[in-house]
Scaffold this motif. Structure first.
Motif, short mmCIF file in Angstrom:
data_model
loop_
_atom_site.label_atom_id
_atom_site.label_comp_id
_atom_site.label_asym_id
_atom_site.label_seq_id
_atom_site.Cartn_x
_atom_site.Cartn_y
_atom_site.Cartn_z
N CYS A 1 -6.94 1.36 -0.98
CA CYS A 1 -6.25 2.12 -2.19
C CYS A 1 -7.12 2.60 -3.14
N CYS B 1 -7.19 -4.02 -3.25
CA CYS B 1 -7.05 -3.24 -1.98
C CYS B 1 -8.19 -2.11 -1.93
N HIS C 1 -3.03 -3.65 -7.92
CA HIS C 1 -3.21 -3.66 -6.44
C HIS C 1 -4.75 -2.75 -6.14
N CYS D 1 0.92 -1.29 -0.03
CA CYS D 1 -0.13 0.01 -0.13
C CYS D 1 0.74 1.20 0.10
ZN LIG Z 1 -3.55 -0.66 -0.80
#
Ligand SMILES: [Zn+2]
Lengths: 191, 247
Positions: free
Chosen positions: B36, B33, B29, B3
């Motif tokens: 994020c 996630c 990602h 992250c």
């Molecule tokens: Zn992340």
């Protein structure tokens, strides 16, 4: 600084010289500088913070641009002019408002540390609220945001104008955006 | 990608500045996630807000008019009626002295081109002695002065310090002579300042020493460049510097 009504004794001795500049320079100036006058003023205005000083800075930048026009060899004219505006503005600020020019620490990225939280989504904020938020940013952050978001310049162009590495441009943008996000989170606007 | 990495690269990602490989990683990602992904959405909405709010300031009409007027005043005398002195003075107050009006005195007609050039050189020198006009870059280090000219001129002047010979280099600036950009190098001998103008040769210029309005002027061609030295220093000592530059 000056007033349009300035009078000097014996000013009639100021006579136009027949040829001060090469034939191509006024043409070059017209082609290179004039189309980007709005961009020049915009940057000056965001750095200076008020209309009057911005106009002085933009005028001085134009005079300097003319002086340096022979040094402009192709390349993006707007970025070239903005670099001159930037330098003029920073010199002006250092001279007239030394406290406004406090260099930020580019090594510091503490604000980005917590990656588990995310800021809220804006549902569009009022123009004046956004302006105030940008004005509250430190000078270098404001500069990065204005050049990136309002002028649409690339990292490389911004790096050249601000005379910092490209990585610094990225971290300044990241920190500037984080401050804007926090600004609105605190205010509860646009969330 | 974790992250912390993703958070910084996210900015380059939304700015379209990330290379393909990293962009792909960031994209991957974001899919896995939620924090994020939410940050990405927040940044995108911030951008939309900034770009949609029309935050750009427009140049005021007065600025546009002034710049236009500045252009008009640069046109040859014959093509326009009269100089607007008041306006010119305003620009002068802003430092236009550096470019637009090189010679203060009235110049009789029928003067030779050579005289014009010499007058211009003296005028440049005099102007440079006024506050804040002397140097754009103040340094005795030729490694600072020389790169400063990069990108400002279409040639690279030879920059040397002659401190050992009692002519320390104190800085440089961009100047204009005869309608083109020249490198202005500033040296000092005791209390006397010396301007050395350098620009690419367009043909040989004979080595000559001149006196004009109390200033010494030495001109010559060397290493493909024109050199023009001007100072209130006596011609003999100025000649010493010329000798060093010519080598
Ligand atoms: Zn992340």
């Amino acid at each position: 600084m000056y007033s349009a009504g300035n009078k000097i004794a014996g000013r009639a001795v100021w006579r136009k010289r027949k040829r001060i500049v090469s034939a191509t320079e006024p043409e070059q100036f017209e082609r290179v500088v004039l189309p980007h006058l709005d961009a020049a003023y915009n940057l000056a205005r965001w750095l200076a913070g008020n209309d009057h000083d911005a106009e002085d800075i933009a005028q001085e930048a134009c005079v300097r641009a003319f002086r340096f026009i022979g040094g402009h060899r192709g390349g993006d004219a707007r970025a070239w002019l903005l670099a001159i505006v930037r330098n003029t503005a920073f010199s002006w600020l250092k001279k007239n408002r030394p406290r406004a020019v406090v260099s930020i620490d580019d090594g510091e990225i503490a604000e980005l540390e917590d990656p588990t939280v995310a800021a809220g989504v804006f549902n569009g904020a009022d123009r004046n609220v956004l302006r105030a938020a940008l004005e509250a940013l430190p000078l270098e952050f404001r500069e990065a945001i204005v050049l990136r978001e309002l002028e649409g310049l690339s990292y490389k162009e911004i790096a050249e104008i601000a005379e910092v590495p490209v990585g610094t441009v990225m971290s300044r943008l990241a920190r500037a955006r984080r401050q804007l996000q926090n600004h609105f989170a605190r205010k509860g606007d646009g969330q | 990608m974790n992250c912390t990495e993703a958070r910084l690269l996210l900015h380059a990602h939304i700015d379209g500045e990330l290379d393909a490989a990293n962009s792909l990683e960031v994209g991957r990602h974001l899919k896995t996630c939620t924090a994020c992904a939410a940050e990405n959405a927040s940044l995108q909405s911030l951008r939309t807000a900034l770009r949609g709010a029309d935050l750009n300031y427009q140049a005021p009409a007065s600025l546009r008019t002034d710049v236009r007027q500045f252009m008009r005043d640069l046109e040859p005398e014959a093509t326009r009626p009269a100089v607007q002195l008041q306006w010119l003075w305003k620009w002068l107050a802003l430092g236009l002295a550096a470019t637009a009006l090189a010679v203060v005195s009235l110049r009789p007609t029928g003067i030779s081109e050579r005289d014009t050039q010499l007058n211009e050189v003296v005028a440049s020198h005099v102007r440079s002695l006024q506050a804040e006009h002397l140097m754009d870059v103040a340094s005795s280090d030729r490694h600072t002065v020389k790169p400063w000219f990069d990108g400002k001129l279409d040639f690279a002047p030879d920059v040397q310090d002659f401190a050992a010979q009692n002519f320390p280099l104190i800085g440089g600036r961009l100047d204009y002579l005869d309608g083109h950009a020249v490198a202005g190098l500033v040296y000092r001998r005791n209390k006397h300042l010396i301007n050395v103008f350098v620009w690419p040769t367009t043909g040989p210029m004979k080595h000559e020493t001149e006196a004009r309005r109390g200033f010494s002027i030495i001109r010559f061609t060397a290493k493909g460049m024109h050199y023009c030295l001007v100072s209130d220093l006596n011609p003999t000592e100025l000649g010493e510097l010329a000798g060093l530059l010519e080598k």
